[in-house]
Design an enzyme around this catalytic site. Structure first.
Site, PDB file in Angstrom:
ATOM      1  N   CYS A   2       0.851  -1.192   0.000  1.00  0.00           N
ATOM      2  CA  CYS A   2       0.000   0.000   0.000  1.00  0.00           C
ATOM      3  C   CYS A   2       0.887   1.243   0.000  1.00  0.00           C
ATOM      4  CB  CYS A   2      -0.941   0.100   1.201  1.00  0.00           C
ATOM      5  SG  CYS A   2      -2.006  -1.320   1.402  1.00  0.00           S
ATOM      6  N   ARG A  27       3.305   0.039  -5.202  1.00  0.00           N
ATOM      7  CA  ARG A  27       3.199  -0.568  -3.881  1.00  0.00           C
ATOM      8  C   ARG A  27       1.914  -1.378  -3.722  1.00  0.00           C
ATOM      9  NH1 ARG A  27       6.796   1.545  -0.374  1.00  0.00           N
ATOM     10  NH2 ARG A  27       5.619   0.723   1.365  1.00  0.00           N
ATOM     11  N   TRP A  75      -2.992  -2.617  -1.532  1.00  0.00           N
ATOM     12  CA  TRP A  75      -2.707  -4.028  -1.827  1.00  0.00           C
ATOM     13  C   TRP A  75      -3.342  -4.800  -0.682  1.00  0.00           C
ATOM     14  CZ3 TRP A  75      -0.065  -8.226   0.303  1.00  0.00           C
ATOM     15  CH2 TRP A  75       0.252  -9.262  -0.595  1.00  0.00           C
ATOM     16  N   ASN A 101      -0.981   1.692   5.814  1.00  0.00           N
ATOM     17  CA  ASN A 101      -0.199   0.642   5.168  1.00  0.00           C
ATOM     18  C   ASN A 101       0.295  -0.276   6.274  1.00  0.00           C
ATOM     19  OD1 ASN A 101       1.705  -0.895   3.764  1.00  0.00           O
ATOM     20  ND2 ASN A 101       3.278   0.676   3.953  1.00  0.00           N
ATOM     21  N   GLY A 102      -0.033  -1.560   6.230  1.00  0.00           N
ATOM     22  CA  GLY A 102       0.431  -2.489   7.265  1.00  0.00           C
ATOM     23  C   GLY A 102      -0.687  -3.393   7.723  1.00  0.00           C
ATOM     24  N   GLU A 495      16.373 -16.987 -11.483  1.00  0.00           N
ATOM     25  CA  GLU A 495      15.973 -15.595 -11.681  1.00  0.00           C
ATOM     26  C   GLU A 495      15.279 -15.419 -13.044  1.00  0.00           C
ATOM     27  OE1 GLU A 495      15.553 -13.136  -9.915  1.00  0.00           O
ATOM     28  OE2 GLU A 495      15.581 -11.396 -11.220  1.00  0.00           O
ATOM     29  N   LYS A 499      11.445 -14.127 -13.462  1.00  0.00           N
ATOM     30  CA  LYS A 499      11.033 -12.976 -14.279  1.00  0.00           C
ATOM     31  C   LYS A 499       9.949 -13.399 -15.262  1.00  0.00           C
ATOM     32  CE  LYS A 499      12.346 -10.451 -12.302  1.00  0.00           C
ATOM     33  NZ  LYS A 499      13.285 -10.149 -11.263  1.00  0.00           N
ATOM     34  N   GLU A 502       6.577 -14.159 -13.377  1.00  0.00           N
ATOM     35  CA  GLU A 502       5.881 -13.069 -12.680  1.00  0.00           C
ATOM     36  C   GLU A 502       5.312 -12.026 -13.625  1.00  0.00           C
ATOM     37  OE1 GLU A 502       8.184 -10.755  -9.854  1.00  0.00           O
ATOM     38  OE2 GLU A 502       9.945 -10.872 -11.125  1.00  0.00           O
ATOM     39  N   HIS A 518      16.949 -36.051 -12.134  1.00  0.00           N
ATOM     40  CA  HIS A 518      16.372 -36.603 -10.907  1.00  0.00           C
ATOM     41  C   HIS A 518      14.889 -36.275 -10.775  1.00  0.00           C
ATOM     42  CE1 HIS A 518      20.336 -37.839  -9.670  1.00  0.00           C
ATOM     43  NE2 HIS A 518      20.782 -36.609  -9.903  1.00  0.00           N
ATOM     44  N   LYS A 617       5.373  -4.104  -5.058  1.00  0.00           N
ATOM     45  CA  LYS A 617       6.810  -3.832  -5.087  1.00  0.00           C
ATOM     46  C   LYS A 617       7.467  -4.062  -3.741  1.00  0.00           C
ATOM     47  CE  LYS A 617      10.582  -2.285  -7.042  1.00  0.00           C
ATOM     48  NZ  LYS A 617      11.277  -3.263  -7.908  1.00  0.00           N
TER      49      LYS A 617
HETATM   50  C1  F6R Z   1      10.907 -10.172  -8.199  1.00  0.00           C
HETATM   51  C2  F6R Z   1      10.862  -9.273  -7.068  1.00  0.00           C
HETATM   52  C3  F6R Z   1      10.616  -9.834  -5.718  1.00  0.00           C
HETATM   53  C4  F6R Z   1      11.524  -9.135  -4.686  1.00  0.00           C
HETATM   54  C5  F6R Z   1      11.209  -9.613  -3.267  1.00  0.00           C
HETATM   55  C6  F6R Z   1      12.123  -8.983  -2.246  1.00  0.00           C
HETATM   56  O1  F6R Z   1      11.119  -9.477  -9.386  1.00  0.00           O
HETATM   57  O2  F6R Z   1      11.000  -8.097  -7.228  1.00  0.00           O
HETATM   58  O3  F6R Z   1      10.829 -11.209  -5.684  1.00  0.00           O
HETATM   59  O4  F6R Z   1      12.853  -9.406  -5.011  1.00  0.00           O
HETATM   60  O5  F6R Z   1       9.883  -9.279  -2.953  1.00  0.00           O
HETATM   61  O6  F6R Z   1      12.043  -7.599  -2.248  1.00  0.00           O
HETATM   62  P1  F6R Z   1      13.122  -6.694  -1.566  1.00  0.00           P
HETATM   63  O7  F6R Z   1      14.402  -6.818  -2.290  1.00  0.00           O
HETATM   64  O8  F6R Z   1      12.563  -5.310  -1.624  1.00  0.00           O
HETATM   65  O9  F6R Z   1      13.268  -7.184  -0.158  1.00  0.00           O
END
Ligand code: F6R
Length: 622
Positions: A2, A27, A75, A101-102, A495, A499, A502, A518, A617
């Site tokens: 949020c 957010r 969110w 937010n929280g 990774e 990407k 997501e 395996h 985010k």
């Molecule tokens: C993937 C992504 C998330 C963050 C994860 C940790 O693209 O962005 O997997 O890496 O939520 O976020 P931070 O680094 O802000 O702790």
């Protein structure tokens, strides 16, 4: 998650709030709302399910006019996304309104008490309880800040809140506990926000509040105090981010912009750390001076890298080099698991908390545990003044500039670079890394921005661009794809898969290539492609064998290989090449084709690249 924003001044609050929310949409974006104390003294709340565009439409039909207000982009945690659950939330008499937010952990008890005493709650959110509690407190005091403080004394959980009341038309109150909140200082106006880009158009002077602090703002005054009511003083920080840096540049999406910014971000991450002194570069991590002087690093016998998601992939990649250069065992721990695993941690463990946002609840909780057990803590983050920095003995900033797209790109590569700087520094401090070897590392790091630039260029035209396009044509219609690698190529494969899944919603998983046989190999068929990280490495021959095993099962193979590797053409169907470099440094630019694969696949599938469904985010709930 949020985002919250608040304004008090003499301008019309509504456009300032909407503009701020737009910059905070990363957010969370399942509903949005604003509350403005209108010039006739009424409280006007406009809120709706859906993205900010939906709120803008509502506002356009009846724009609230007033000079004080708060806004929120949500969110969902408690209560599904809906009009009534959208913030801000008001009390029974539409006197007080709160954006939050929280998570209020004891909200069920609070709600039951409120309902028993006759309050009518209109949403399923935990936040609404706060508005009604402040309503009650305002019967005892006419000081809004005092009423907020008394309310928060009964609350457990995490919060960053913004509060306005029509009985206090020139006042805006904010408070934080385990949630980000900054104050922006203007002339004849003041701001509150979850993050800097929300208010950067209006001010560059900010005060990040600490956990357990609150603030009372009027147009001309700022009063910061603890939740116990003790006034505190903070010198404002000047933020010199370029406003353009928070915009999309010429790109259609922040995700693309941030991919293309990586050479620059890498350069900035090294700035002020690798000193290009003649004849040889030198490494200076001034941020670690205090920790070094404390002598606490002398007791260190192991390193624990903590993080989540992309940050944990960066940690897994850096781990190999860190062990080699420091000769310390390096453990990589997923933060959400760490604190429930009875971890072995104490003054002998150097804890490195890796989080771009600096606010990830799991990473903060795991870091707090390590700190409380006596571990020295280094934060690696992109967010100036973020919560993790307050838990840490020292902070290494990524210096990557704001990352707006929900999916991480430039913070991933700058995390690896920063961890490499730390490894090279620690290796020298411990006498384990010879000076000449450290110099080679510094040279390789300094070469990285240029290698990234070349990789990006090669993917925009010629054979690499054609190969990328072929791969996207295949991936966009797939249900599933497997990514494999060995050594640092294994977390890089994870990774790449993260990407893809997501942002394009194609199911994808990353595996250690040797593990394929395996189990995962059973998934391969002619419609499930294999993306293999097959760049030059000590295990190159082995990964080629793994590719052959996949091909024998009719899998289509997309290989990321090193320029000049002619033999790979016998093994893979589509080949994207990257420049040659020492093995440890290759992931820093071989991730680029993986990011672009995800990007173009998401575009081809019509997905919302910058705001993928169900994600946010900054994940500030456990
Ligand atoms: C993937 C992504 C998330 C963050 C994860 C940790 O693209 O962005 O997997 O890496 O939520 O976020 P931070 O680094 O802000 O702790």
């Amino acid at each position: 998650m949020c985002g919250i924003v608040g304004y008090v001044g003499s301008q019309s609050a509504t456009p300032i709030l909407l503009d701020g929310l737009e910059r905070l949409e990363y957010r969370g974006y399942d509903s949005a709302g604003i509350a403005v104390i209108a010039s006739d003294g009424s409280l006007q709340v406009t809120k709706t399910k859906g993205k900010l565009a939906a709120l803008r439409e509502l506002v356009a039909s009846a724009e609230p006019v007033g000079v004080v207000g708060i806004g929120h982009t949500r969110w969902a945690t408690h209560g599904r996304p809906s009009d009534e659950n959208a913030h801000p939330h008001a009390d029974c008499h539409d006197m007080v309104t709160v954006a939050h937010n929280g998570i209020i952990e004891n909200y069920a008890t609070l709600r039951a008490e409120l309902e028993a005493s006759g309050h009518i709650l209109r949403s399923q959110t935990d936040t609404e309880a706060l508005a009604h509690m402040i309503e009650d407190e305002l019967r005892q005091t006419d000081d809004l800040a005092e009423a907020v403080r008394a309310t928060l004394a009964r609350v457990t959980g995490s919060y960053a809140i913004a509060v306005v009341s029509r009985a206090h038309p020139g006042t805006l109150v904010g408070a934080r506990m385990n949630g980000p909140l900054i104050v922006g200082l203007g002339k004849g106006e003041n701001f509150l926000a979850s993050d800097i880009p929300a208010i950067l158009r209006h001010t560059r002077e900010i005060i990040p509040l600490d956990d357990g602090e609150m603030v009372e703002l009027t147009a001309d005054s700022v009063r910061v105090m603890t939740l116990a009511g003790v006034e505190t003083r903070h010198a404002p920080t000047h933020v010199d981010w370029d406003i353009e840096a928070a915009e999309r540049g010429g790109h259609s999406h922040f995700f693309a912009k941030e991919i293309y910014e990586q050479p620059d971000a890498a350069h900035k991450a090294l700035m002020g750390r690798i000193l290009t002194r003649e004849p040889e570069p030198d490494l200076a991590l001034d941020a670690l001076d205090g920790l070094l002087a404390s002598g606490r690093l002398d007791a260190v016998r192991r390193v624990t890298l903590l993080g989540c998601g992309t940050s944990i992939h960066a940690a897994m990649i850096a781990r190999y080099a860190l062990e080699r250069w420091t000769r310390l065992p390096v453990e990589v721990a997923v933060a959400s698991e760490y604190r429930y695993a009875d971890p072995i941690v104490g003054p002998e463990t150097l804890c490195v908390a890796i989080t771009q946002s600096g606010e990830t609840a799991d990473t903060l909780a795991a870091t707090r545990l390590a700190r409380d057990a006596g571990a020295p803590v280094i934060a690696v983050t992109n967010t100036v003044g973020g919560a993790v920095t307050r838990l840490a003995d020292a902070t290494l900033y990524l210096q990557a500039g704001p990352e707006i797209s929900v999916a991480a790109t430039k913070t991933f590569v700058t995390m690896i670079l920063t961890l490499y700087l730390l490894g090279a520094w620690l290796g020298r401090q411990r006498g384990m890394l010879p000076e000449a070897e450290q110099r080679q590392i510094l040279h390789a790091l300094m070469d990285t921005p240029e290698l990234m630039r070349r990789t990006l260029e090669s993917l925009s035209e010629g054979p690499n661009a054609a190969a990328l396009s072929d791969a996207v044509t295949l991936l966009k219609d797939c249900h599933s794809a497997l990514f494999v690698g060995r050594g640092a190529g294994f977390p890089l494969a994870m990774e790449g898969a993260l990407k893809l899944k997501e942002i394009s919603y194609v199911h994808a998983e990353g595996f250690a290539a040797g593990e394929m046989k395996h189990g995962p190999i059973a998934l391969l068929d002619e419609v499930t492609p294999l993306v293999a990280i097959a760049t030059a490495s000590a295990t190159y021959e082995k990964i080629v064998s793994n590719i052959q095993e996949a091909r024998a099962r009719d899998a289509y193979v997309i290989a990321i290989a090193t320029e000049g590797d002619d033999s790979i053409h016998q093994h893979a169907d589509t080949i994207i090449t990257v420049p040659a470099a020492p093995e440890a440094f290759t992931p820093l630019f071989s991730v680029i084709p993986l990011q672009l694969l995800a990007y173009h696949t998401a575009l081809a599938r019509g997905c919302n690249v910058d705001q993928p469904r169900n994600l946010a985010k900054s994940v500030t709930v456990e």
